[in-house]
Design an enzyme around this catalytic site. Structure first.
Site: not given
Ligand code: SAH
Length: 371
Positions: A122, A135, A142, A146, A149, A363
């Site tokens: 996506e 984006c 992945c 985390c 996420c 995000c």
């Molecule tokens: N793997 C990379 C790229 C992903 S960026 C990274 O970790 O930076 C995605 C961003 O969204 C990251 O900053 C992550 O911390 C944030 N993120 C992930 N899940 C989220 C959520 N449910 N709500 C808000 N931000 C989130």
């Protein structure tokens, strides 16, 4: 909630391949190119290497592919006809196929692309004042796990190739010629720095004035903190770096982001201190605010202390929920209290306005499925 699924006949849906077959197996490019390597995976250096003694031919092809976005070797009109035919017999110009396109009430658009092997990724178009950010995803799924996420719940399938990444920008540019696509963020699915060579190639093609022509200050690669890759990053690209910090102590960070056990905060912060960038640039520090976990004023104060000596700006991201997630977003007043501490510090702070939540396009909400 206003979700609109655009039928496959939109211009973007047909951008890759001519009219995609309706109701048949998904074929990412037309039969003539099937099975051939994708020339969009080549960077300038690689393309020059294809033309012994005539490297300028490589530059011509590079411009046609990445500046002009042509999808047929025959359209490369300054190449001799026999050369076009030779290229077409050896290479495909292979774009992914749009399998879903949703438009949020706030104008954010989410695309699901089917890749050559049927994998789905996506990508999100985010409208800003007078321009758009794209984006992009860098991996199918992945491996980082985390906890906050949604992508993490899907596990890891494979890395994207450079062409599969760059296509996520070329396709909207081609489909919406009236729009200005000025920013690219590697904040979609995947951990970009675990797909290092392909991400560097893609970022450099995107930021190249002879390539996709996004300003290098407006291409940003976001990482969960892969320290050795952060150390080499400024040598390999002029793209910007964003780091998802998300916690101010090792215990909380390791709980939220298992990668912290491998690269703990002290190592990550040391790498950010040593990060070499042009004078006026900043590392973007992303901080997802999770109610009752990392959103207290005391966390904000510790964040300011940790960032001492790092040329950073802070992006606060109130948690975006997804079905089945164990966290909640803080109350808006608590977000403002957190922000206020940073406002009092030397660091610029921004609360990221979440867009596209109603289509799971914000995000941490990308799951790469076809809804
Ligand atoms: N793997 C990379 C790229 C992903 S960026 C990274 O970790 O930076 C995605 C961003 O969204 C990251 O900053 C992550 O911390 C944030 N993120 C992930 N899940 C989220 C959520 N449910 N709500 C808000 N931000 C989130």
């Amino acid at each position: 909630m206003k979700v609109r699924t655009i039928p496959k006949t939109t211009s973007l849906a047909t951008a890759g391949t001519g009219a995609p077959p309706q109701g048949r197996a998904r074929i990412p490019w037309d039969a003539a190119g099937a099975g051939l390597p994708n020339i969009l995976d080549m960077d300038k250096h690689g393309l020059r290497g294809l033309f012994a003694g005539e490297p300028y031919r490589g530059d011509q092809v590079y411009g046609w592919l990445f500046s002009k976005g042509v999808q047929d070797f025959n359209d490369m009109t300054d190449l001799p006809k026999d050369l076009r035919a030779r290229l077409a017999s050896q290479w495909a110009i292979a774009y992914p196929e749009v399998v879903s396109h949703k438009v949020s009430a706030d104008g954010t658009e989410k695309f699901a692309y089917a890749l050559a092997d049927g994998c789905i990724v996506e990508s999100v178009l985010i409208p800003e004042k007078g321009h758009y950010s794209v984006c992009v995803s860098s991996q199918v799924g992945c491996a980082m796990g985390c906890r906050f996420c949604l992508t993490a719940t899907r596990g890891f399938t494979r890395n994207l190739s450079p062409g599969e990444i760059v296509s996520q920008v070329l396709m909207p540019i081609r489909a919406y010629p009236e729009r200005r696509f000025t920013n690219v963020v590697f904040m979609g699915m995947g951990e970009p720095l675990l797909n290092y060579p392909n991400v560097i190639k893609a970022a450099n093609i995107l930021a190249d004035p002879a390539g996709v022509q996004i300003s290098k200050r407006r291409v940003t690669v976001s990482t969960c903190g892969i320290v050795p890759a952060i150390e080499t990053f400024p040598r390999d690209t002029e793209a910007g770096l964003a780091v998802s910090l998300n916690a101010t102590d090792d215990e909380t960070r390791s709980f939220l982001m298992p990668i912290n056990k491998k690269y703990p905060l002290a190592d990550l912060l040391a790498a950010l201190k040593g990060f070499d960038m042009p004078r006026r640039r900043r590392i973007t520090v992303e901080y997802v605010l999770l109610k009752g976990v990392n959103d207290g004023v005391e966390h904000a104060r510790r964040l300011v202390r940790l960032l001492h000596g790092i040329r950073a700006k802070v992006n606060l991201i109130p948690f975006n929920p997804w079905p089945g997630c164990p966290f909640e977003a803080p109350e808006p007043s608590r977000v403002l209290e957190f922000e206020a501490v940073l406002r009092d510090s030397p660091f610029t702070v921004m609360i990221r306005k979440e867009k596209g939540k109603d289509i799971l396009g914000a995000c941490g909400q990308l799951a790469g499925g076809i809804p």
